[in-house]
Scaffold this active site. Structure first.
Site, PDB file in Angstrom:
ATOM      1  N   ASP A 194     -37.513  61.039  38.235  1.00 20.32           N
ATOM      2  CA  ASP A 194     -37.707  62.256  37.455  1.00 20.32           C
ATOM      3  C   ASP A 194     -37.705  61.939  35.964  1.00 20.32           C
ATOM      4  OD1 ASP A 194     -36.768  62.945  40.098  1.00 20.32           O
ATOM      5  OD2 ASP A 194     -36.580  64.989  39.384  1.00 20.32           O
TER       6      ASP A 194
ATOM      7  N   CYS B  36     -31.616  58.124  42.911  1.00 19.95           N
ATOM      8  CA  CYS B  36     -32.325  59.130  42.122  1.00 19.95           C
ATOM      9  C   CYS B  36     -32.482  60.423  42.923  1.00 19.95           C
ATOM     10  CB  CYS B  36     -33.674  58.607  41.657  1.00 19.95           C
ATOM     11  SG  CYS B  36     -34.458  59.663  40.409  1.00 19.95           S
ATOM     12  N   ASP B  37     -32.725  61.488  42.182  1.00 23.31           N
ATOM     13  CA  ASP B  37     -32.500  62.855  42.636  1.00 23.31           C
ATOM     14  C   ASP B  37     -32.961  63.182  44.059  1.00 23.31           C
ATOM     15  OD1 ASP B  37     -31.815  62.843  40.000  1.00 23.31           O
ATOM     16  OD2 ASP B  37     -33.132  64.462  39.407  1.00 23.31           O
ATOM     17  N   LYS B  38     -34.237  62.942  44.370  1.00 20.85           N
ATOM     18  CA  LYS B  38     -34.783  63.434  45.638  1.00 20.85           C
ATOM     19  C   LYS B  38     -34.426  62.540  46.810  1.00 20.85           C
ATOM     20  CE  LYS B  38     -36.372  66.488  42.998  1.00 20.85           C
ATOM     21  NZ  LYS B  38     -35.882  65.820  41.762  1.00 20.85           N
TER      22      LYS B  38
ATOM     23  N   CYS C 109     -28.787  58.787  36.267  1.00 24.29           N
ATOM     24  CA  CYS C 109     -28.518  59.456  34.994  1.00 24.29           C
ATOM     25  C   CYS C 109     -27.071  59.923  34.895  1.00 24.29           C
ATOM     26  CB  CYS C 109     -29.480  60.615  34.800  1.00 24.29           C
ATOM     27  SG  CYS C 109     -31.209  60.096  34.721  1.00 24.29           S
TER      28      CYS C 109
ATOM     29  N   SER D 221     -34.183  70.033  35.127  1.00 22.85           N
ATOM     30  CA  SER D 221     -33.338  68.875  35.370  1.00 22.85           C
ATOM     31  C   SER D 221     -31.881  69.313  35.365  1.00 22.85           C
ATOM     32  CB  SER D 221     -33.559  67.840  34.266  1.00 22.85           C
ATOM     33  OG  SER D 221     -32.535  66.875  34.270  1.00 22.85           O
TER      34      SER D 221
END
Length: 554
Positions: A80, A121-123, A193, A469
């Site tokens: 992202d 990471c996010d997904k 992040c 985000s």
């Protein structure tokens, strides 16, 4: 143990399969043991998942030590942060369901007895969870871990500081030299992040819902202790297989409520709404968007984390990790401690051994919350009859009324902000960025970061049928449903229309008469598809509303 893998590995008729597996080093003894898939989302396009290849070796060592045979396989990840603000960002949410599909498909094809999914990471996190819940076999989610903070002039940095520096530099509030210095310092190594952004929010969710062993997620990716975490996850999956502890046995309605409470208490990402709704559908749990409002309203905000707060994700680890938060929630009666976790112990049993660092200030005491209610609010009104979400963890604003500034794509909204065209009081409307309209619900961190950098974070509002985000702060409303591409009211907004957003009444209204809206609706035409071939074209045909998790097919 009843082993699915024996269908592939045992019996005279399976000799060809064994012959092929022996070609890559497996022995007869290996193939008599439980076969554990190690689903890895390692990729070289971002720091978030960068060390997962190394960590997988420690997971596999734990599986072998506990009497199993690991077989590692791969899927994808989309960053992202790297793709933010570009056409490439449309791939992010689409990747969630593809990740779920691919983990599921390999596990079904090879009939694994259990799966450990390495995520970051996010997904990748909800994608892996969705796959485990579809498969309903023993499964463990192992989070790669947060990045360490960067440092500049005595303050901790995350990638959010770079996004906000873009706006500050464009507004003439930051020199080119300082801009470059922040860019160079913000991300010092591997890891996801570094605030309570989407990756760390969803990692928290996995511990609280019980699919990750407690006290594993908060350890940073570059910390040597992560090797021990990985080894332990290998042991945990073997215990789950031996005891037939399946994913849906853990992810019950109670567990989902516990997870939502953790998002509220930590000021977590609005993306958790989207992902938990999607996971619930895979688990067969009846979860609605309104449930987030109910649970957030009764749960205090306890953790002082960026983007709304002071500290970075690494500070949670130094404070004692997520078990400290789990214990707070259990002690306060904000979660149900009887929920089972993947280790075989209950939520309360896991939380009871939390080791809080004396004097830590990241996780507040129950009698000293940051706010009396959680960080998420669900809004409804004529602009969002199916609902939308705003994160209030980092703002004390209760309402905003102002003229609409309408943009049909993110890039146009970003240009308006960085060129100085947005004024205090405005409501920025970015539409046709929903699940179908985008396609893929792009996040708007570039825009919200620029708004903050330009000094407008306390004086404007932003609403979109796209997403934000977890690093977004300010008065930002996302997931507006129905989306513009299907004729939702957001498609009917015109420049200068008055929009009223009220957190206390949980409403979002376009202050235009019903007669005028009906006239505009009659004139509205469905826009042409932006993609007519390939994966985005498939996605548009299958994806549902954000209010139901933006899932593809059922």
């Amino acid at each position: 143990m009843k082993l699915n893998s024996y269908t592939i590995t045992q019996g005279p008729n399976r000799a060809p399969a064994r012959a092929m597996l022996k070609a890559i080093g497996f022995t007869d003894e290996d193939l008599k043991k439980p076969i554990i898939g190690v689903a890895n989302t390692w990729i070289e396009t971002m720091p978030c998942n960068y060390n997962l290849r190394e960590l997988a070796e420690h997971v596999k060592a734990g599986i072998r030590a506990a009497g199993g045979t690991p077989m590692e396989y791969n899927t994808i990840a989309i960053s992202d942060g790297v793709t933010m603000g570009t056409e490439g960002m449309k791939a992010s949410l689409v990747s969630r369901d593809l990740i779920a599909d691919s983990i599921e498909l390999v596990a079904r094809g090879h009939m694994f007895d259990g799966v450990v999914a390495l995520v970051a990471c996010d997904k990748t996190i909800p994608g892996a969870a969705m796959a485990l819940l579809r498969l309903n076999i023993p499964g463990v989610i192992m989070y790669g871990g947060t990045i360490m903070p960067g440092h500049y002039k005595g303050r901790d940095l995350t990638v959010l500081d770079v996004f906000e520096a873009v706006g500050a530099n464009a507004a003439g509030k930051m020199s080119d030299e300082e801009f470059l210095a922040i860019e160079n310092a913000a991300c010092p190594g591997a890891g996801a992040c570094g605030g309570q952004y989407t990756a760390n929010t969803m990692a928290t969710v996995m511990e609280m819902i019980g699919l990750s062993p407690m006290n594993t997620a908060s350890v940073p990716q570059v910390d040597p202790r992560k090797h021990q975490v990985a080894f332990r996850c290998g042991e945990v999956i073997m215990d789950a297989v031996k005891n037939e502890r399946k994913a849906r046995d853990i992810a019950t309605r109670t567990a989902f409520e516990n997870a939502i409470a953790s998002v509220a208490a930590t000021g977590g990402s609005t993306n958790a709404v989207l992902h938990l709704l999607a996971m619930a559908r895979e688990a067969g749990v009846d979860l609605k968007i309104d449930d987030f409002q109910t649970i957030s309203a009764r749960t205090p905000l306890l953790v002082d984390l960026k983007p709304g707060g002071k500290y970075v994700a690494y500070d949670v680890d130094k404070a004692g990790g997520w078990p400290v938060v789990a214990k707070r929630l259990a002690d306060g009666g904000y979660v149900d401690g009887s929920a089972m976790t993947v280790t075989g112990k209950t939520f309360a049993e896991e939380a009871s051994v939390a080791k809080e660092t004396p004097g830590q200030e990241v996780i507040r005491a129950l009698n000293n919350p940051i706010k009396k209610s959680g960080g998420l609010v669900i809004l409804k009104g004529n602009l969002a009859t199916e609902g939308c979400v705003i994160k209030v963890a980092g703002t004390d604003r209760k309402e905003h009324r102002g003229p609409a500034r309408v943009f049909d794509r993110e890039e146009d909204g970003m240009k308006a902000v960085t060129s100085g065209a947005i004024k205090p009081g405005d409501v920025i409307v970015i539409r046709y960025e929903g699940p179908r309209g985008g396609p893929g619900m792009r996040e708007m961190l570039g825009v919200t970061g620029a708004i903050a950098g330009a000094g407008l974070v306390d004086s404007v509002a932003l609403m979109t049928d796209g997403r934000f985000s977890g690093a977004t702060r300010g008065f930002s409303v996302g997931h507006v449903a129905p989306e513009a591409a299907v004729g939702g009211t957001i498609a009917l907004v015109r420049d200068g229309d008055s929009i009223a957003i009220n957190v206390e009444t949980r409403t979002i209204e376009l202050e235009v008469s019903a007669e005028e809206l009906a006239k505009r609706k009659a004139e509205w035409k469905t826009p042409a598809l932006k993609y007519t071939t390939g994966v985005f074209s498939k996605y548009v045909k299958l994806v549902g509303s954000a209010s139901e998790g933006a899932v593809t097919g059922q």
